[in-house]
Design an enzyme around this catalytic site. Structure first.
Site, short mmCIF file in Angstrom:
data_model
loop_
_atom_site.label_atom_id
_atom_site.label_comp_id
_atom_site.label_asym_id
_atom_site.label_seq_id
_atom_site.Cartn_x
_atom_site.Cartn_y
_atom_site.Cartn_z
N ARG A 27 -0.37 7.40 -13.04
CA ARG A 27 0.94 8.05 -12.75
C ARG A 27 1.82 8.06 -14.09
O ARG A 27 2.64 8.75 -14.25
CB ARG A 27 1.54 7.75 -11.68
CG ARG A 27 0.53 8.49 -10.63
CD ARG A 27 1.28 7.94 -9.23
NE ARG A 27 0.99 6.55 -9.10
CZ ARG A 27 1.27 5.83 -8.06
NH1 ARG A 27 1.85 6.22 -7.09
NH2 ARG A 27 0.92 4.40 -8.29
N ARG A 36 -3.58 15.57 -12.10
CA ARG A 36 -3.18 15.21 -10.63
C ARG A 36 -2.37 16.11 -10.13
O ARG A 36 -2.41 16.37 -8.60
CB ARG A 36 -2.46 13.67 -10.79
CG ARG A 36 -2.10 13.36 -9.50
CD ARG A 36 -3.36 12.74 -8.58
NE ARG A 36 -2.63 12.04 -7.60
CZ ARG A 36 -2.21 12.70 -6.56
NH1 ARG A 36 -2.05 14.02 -6.52
NH2 ARG A 36 -1.77 12.06 -5.40
N ASP A 72 -11.12 4.17 -6.74
CA ASP A 72 -9.89 3.18 -6.10
C ASP A 72 -11.25 2.22 -5.51
O ASP A 72 -12.17 2.63 -5.09
CB ASP A 72 -9.33 4.18 -5.21
CG ASP A 72 -8.13 3.34 -4.75
OD1 ASP A 72 -7.19 3.09 -5.49
OD2 ASP A 72 -8.22 2.68 -3.50
N TYR A 147 -7.08 -3.91 3.99
CA TYR A 147 -6.75 -2.85 4.27
C TYR A 147 -7.39 -2.34 5.68
O TYR A 147 -6.73 -1.38 6.25
CB TYR A 147 -7.18 -1.88 3.08
CG TYR A 147 -6.41 -2.05 1.96
CD1 TYR A 147 -4.83 -1.41 1.67
CD2 TYR A 147 -6.55 -2.82 1.07
CE1 TYR A 147 -3.99 -1.41 0.85
CE2 TYR A 147 -5.65 -3.13 -0.16
CZ TYR A 147 -4.64 -2.50 -0.10
OH TYR A 147 -3.62 -2.56 -1.27
#
Ligand code: CP3
Length: 341
Positions: A27, A36, A72, A147
């Site tokens: 980003r 994106r 990711d 996670y």
């Protein structure tokens, strides 16, 4: 072909110090934002042409010496039969946290060629065009487990530690499944053409060394020894915030150890022994004025001179707020001070 990165991984002398940055595609780059804006993050990861395009952006702009696959760490977890979403500002969310024997039993250990063909296709696309080595990666099992158990990002990791301490059998069953999935996933990346593999252990720094030894390390070691049986690509292990764990992280079997910035690079080199070293500029040091940033890079290159292979990197991922011009200054400084012609 610029192979300085792979040479450094193998502990060989290099013509200049290779440099890449964790999270170098993303980003902080307007070019990434442009892609994106048209597509969600997950869709971007699952579209090989676009994933390859954003992987290449920082290479073309800054001249990094290695590319890292755009994906990711949670992508292969979704393929285990989990409902994953990325919320703007909130990060990753698993709608159904994994906290019971039933939930662990329902996890599948997928075949990567069937469950994540887009990742392997992205690797093949990149290999056909890149002039520098391509790094594949995965999350290390403990980090992935946080996670799944917390249902997303966390600060104190209450549910993870409660499971470790109160239901160790459940915890170990979960870790065994995550490990099987990660092992197959990394082997598939190597088969598709990844030339080095990095394991991100972003959250092990929250563990006491005795708990790291019992609840995290055996799984990392098992993935690496499985990989050794089928491929000779260099393996990088990055234990974030791991200064208190180096007596143990030096035993996982990696070729390269990644370090965060909390340990001076000279100390990291001394502790790494026979390993090559990767790191460890504070990502926020990219906000220093030019002269100070360059001076810091220069002293890092001096202090790492005894390493058996040195790869310049940040000590963790680059922040979205980072000015791209500062990245350019940093990469040029690494190259200039280490004698790149
Ligand atoms: O260039 C590269 O380094 C490759 C791309 C990459 C991403 N994630 C893209 C990404 C890599 C190597 C990762 C690894 C990753 N993902 C880690 C390990 C490294 C670390 O930072 O500790 C972790 C913990 C994750 C999990 C994750 N992914 C979080 C917590 C978040 C949200 C917070 C954030 O940084 O945005 C993500 C999303 C993510 N992964 C983005 C990108 C480019 C932002 C998505 C967007 O475009 O909105």
């Amino acid at each position: 072909m610029n192979d300085t990165f792979l040479q450094a991984c193998r502990g060989e002398r290099t013509a200049h110090t290779p440099v890449w940055f964790m999270r170098q595609a993303g980003r902080y780059l307007p070019q990434y934002q442009k892609v994106r804006n048209k597509i969600s993050f997950l869709e971007l990861c699952k579209t090989p042409e676009l994933a390859a395009e954003v992987t290449r952006q920082p290479i073309d702009i800054f001249g990094f010496d290695a590319a890292i696959l755009f994906s990711d760490i949670l992508i292969p977890m979704e393929a285990m039969n989990l409902d994953l979403d990325f919320h703007e500002g909130k990060g990753p969310i698993f709608a159904h946290p994994v906290r019971s024997h039933k939930a662990v039993d329902e996890l599948v250990v997928p075949v990567p060629e069937e469950s994540v063909p887009f990742v392997l296709e992205t690797i093949r696309l990149l290999r056909s065009t890149l002039q520098i080595p391509l790094i594949g990666f995965a999350g290390a099992p403990f980090t992935l487990a946080t996670y799944l158990i917390e249902g997303g990002s966390s600060k104190v990791f209450l549910h993870t530690k409660k499971m470790m301490f109160q239901e160790p059998k459940l915890y170990h069953n979960l870790l065994a499944k995550i490990t099987a999935c990660t092992s197959a996933y990394l082997q598939a990346q190597a088969r598709a053409g990844a030339q080095a593999l990095q394991l991100f252990d972003s959250w092990v720094g929250i563990l006491a060394p005795c708990d790291y030894e019992e609840f995290a390390l055996p799984y990392v070691r098992s993935i690496i020894s499985d990989l050794r049986a089928v491929t000779d690509v260099p393996i990088i292990y990055f234990a974030n915030n791991g200064a208190t764990l180096t007596r143990l992280t030096t035993t996982v079997g990696a070729d390269v150890l990644g370090f965060d910035w909390r340990l001076p690079i000279g100390d990291a080199v001394a502790r790494a022994g026979n390993h090559a070293v990767q790191g460890n500029l504070d990502p926020l040091a990219l906000f220093l004025p030019k002269e100070k940033l360059e001076a810091r890079i220069k002293s890092m290159l001096t202090d790492s001179r005894d390493a058996r292979g040195y790869i310049f990197n940040l000590g963790h991922g680059i922040l979205p707020e980072t000015p791209p011009d500062q990245v350019k200054i940093a990469v040029e400084a690494v190259h200039r001070f280490s004698g790149k012609s």
